[in-house]
Design an enzyme around this catalytic site. Sequence first.
Site, PDB file in Angstrom:
ATOM      1  N   HIS A  34       7.528   2.531  -4.955  1.00  0.00           N
ATOM      2  CA  HIS A  34       8.341   1.944  -4.317  1.00  0.00           C
ATOM      3  C   HIS A  34       8.122   0.304  -4.377  1.00  0.00           C
ATOM      4  O   HIS A  34       9.198  -0.392  -3.751  1.00  0.00           O
ATOM      5  CB  HIS A  34       8.576   2.449  -3.040  1.00  0.00           C
ATOM      6  N   SER A  67       7.395   5.350   1.588  1.00  0.00           N
ATOM      7  CA  SER A  67       8.595   5.696   1.323  1.00  0.00           C
ATOM      8  C   SER A  67       9.747   6.003   2.236  1.00  0.00           C
ATOM      9  O   SER A  67      10.781   6.016   2.115  1.00  0.00           O
ATOM     10  CB  SER A  67       8.764   6.921   0.290  1.00  0.00           C
ATOM     11  N   LYS A  73      12.657   4.538 -10.310  1.00  0.00           N
ATOM     12  CA  LYS A  73      13.088   4.061  -9.158  1.00  0.00           C
ATOM     13  C   LYS A  73      13.860   2.636  -9.662  1.00  0.00           C
ATOM     14  O   LYS A  73      14.361   2.636 -10.209  1.00  0.00           O
ATOM     15  CB  LYS A  73      12.055   3.920  -7.826  1.00  0.00           C
TER      16      LYS A  73
HETATM   17  C1  LIG Z   1       5.782   7.014  -2.730  1.00  0.00           C
HETATM   18  C2  LIG Z   1       6.125   7.932  -4.062  1.00  0.00           C
HETATM   19  N1  LIG Z   1       5.272   8.452  -4.856  1.00  0.00           N
HETATM   20  C3  LIG Z   1       5.778   9.005  -5.971  1.00  0.00           C
HETATM   21  C4  LIG Z   1       6.983   9.451  -6.167  1.00  0.00           C
HETATM   22  C5  LIG Z   1       7.233  10.232  -7.296  1.00  0.00           C
HETATM   23  O1  LIG Z   1       7.821   9.537  -8.008  1.00  0.00           O
HETATM   24  P1  LIG Z   1       8.885  10.207  -9.383  1.00  0.00           P
HETATM   25  O2  LIG Z   1      10.153  10.258  -8.674  1.00  0.00           O
HETATM   26  O3  LIG Z   1       8.845   9.327 -10.706  1.00  0.00           O
HETATM   27  O4  LIG Z   1       8.155  11.470  -9.845  1.00  0.00           O
HETATM   28  C6  LIG Z   1       7.562   8.885  -5.338  1.00  0.00           C
HETATM   29  C7  LIG Z   1       9.270   9.434  -5.327  1.00  0.00           C
HETATM   30  O5  LIG Z   1       9.809  10.254  -5.490  1.00  0.00           O
HETATM   31  C8  LIG Z   1       7.461   8.308  -4.163  1.00  0.00           C
HETATM   32  O6  LIG Z   1       8.307   8.079  -3.269  1.00  0.00           O
END
Ligand SMILES: Cc1ncc(COP(=O)(O)O)c(C=O)c1O
Length: 396
Positions: free
Chosen positions: A213, A185, A244
């Site tokens: 992502h 990310s 996202k």
């Molecule tokens: C790599 C990754 N996994 C999980 C998440 C968590 O996702 P969510 O925003 O749906 O809780 C995020 C982002 O916030 C992320 O960048």
Amino acid sequence: MKAETVNPLAFVDDELRDLRVRGLWRWPRLLEGPQEPVARYDGREVINLCSNNYLGLATHPALKAGALLAIATYGVGSGAVRTIAGNMAIHQTLEGELAAFKRTEAALLFQSGFTANAGTVAALLGPDDVIVSDELNHASIIDGCRLSGAQKKIFPHKDVGAARRMLSESRGARRVLLITDGVFSMDGDIAPLPALVEAAEGHGALMMVDDAHASGVVGRDGRGTVDHFGVHGRVHIQVGTLSKAFAGLGGYVAGTRSLIDLLMHRARPLLFSTSHPPAVAASALAAVRVVQAQPELISRLWENTRVFKEGLRRLRFDTGMSETPITPVIVGDEARAMALSDRLFEEGVFALSIAFPTVPRGRARVRTIVTAAHTATHLEAALEAFARAGRAVGVI
Ligand SMILES: Cc1ncc(COP(=O)(O)O)c(C=O)c1O
């Protein structure tokens, strides 16, 4: 004698003071309107390079219509956790379509990508187990590892040789999990999934990928890194987010029917937290359909990514390891990264600076994400702002 009164909350002010002294106190900019490629933050119209709204679906008519219809039909809340009285038909329909999208037998919704990762890892692993994890994996994976009580072995970023050694050293464990982000990310690079899958198979380990992502972005119709690398059926646990590219809120796990059945009985976020409001599930369902019906959105996302990344590189910015729409502009020094972000905002571009502990010390950056909804004019204007701001703060 009256005891001296002590303020048990005094530490809160102490910690805030410490954050201020260290220049780490922040309050997020205020979004005053819809999440769009040009948006109003803190009273200013800016080109928005900060959102994860990859395909521009946050304001898509089909998603809005789906949500409105669900409210009209079912009301606003599910009324309970999934396992008590909050298991709605719309949840199961969405799960069916997510499973088909991911080419798995089944899928299970979670309230967020965060709880999908943390809840799944903690449900499947325990103190007799080992988790082998990339050092740049998301915080939700790290928290899941902690919650599980399993022994953690952290391998250097994308170092498959090191991961293999750690798997070999874990032979005595009850269960072993090899876990990676699909797209990282903060750097926008892609995991070496085929080599990791092979390593897991060679050691009888579970393989899990967090495609937060990658879903809606990478692979055919945005099916994620498993599809991108053609390793269907070889990754036991795929996590995705609906927050996202799918533009709403929520997460899911895709895998075998039995894995999903077990998670329904063991994953604590499911057992102890209320299920999605129908409107949220309905907009996600519309998103899954739009992503597959309008492949031009993903093509546009990648074309915009190419143009913007090439533009940054032409200006001699360091875009690190990025291979996806997440393009960091590596600055190094934290204060200078913040100065670049502030200057960009003055120039009409919103791109946030990211520093330690989110990224390693000395690797502070301004992180950008272009979306399918940005126009060529937006990208050109953003690059011009980067050129001016980069020169002004001495990054280029
Ligand atoms: C790599 C990754 N996994 C999980 C998440 C968590 O996702 P969510 O925003 O749906 O809780 C995020 C982002 O916030 C992320 O960048």
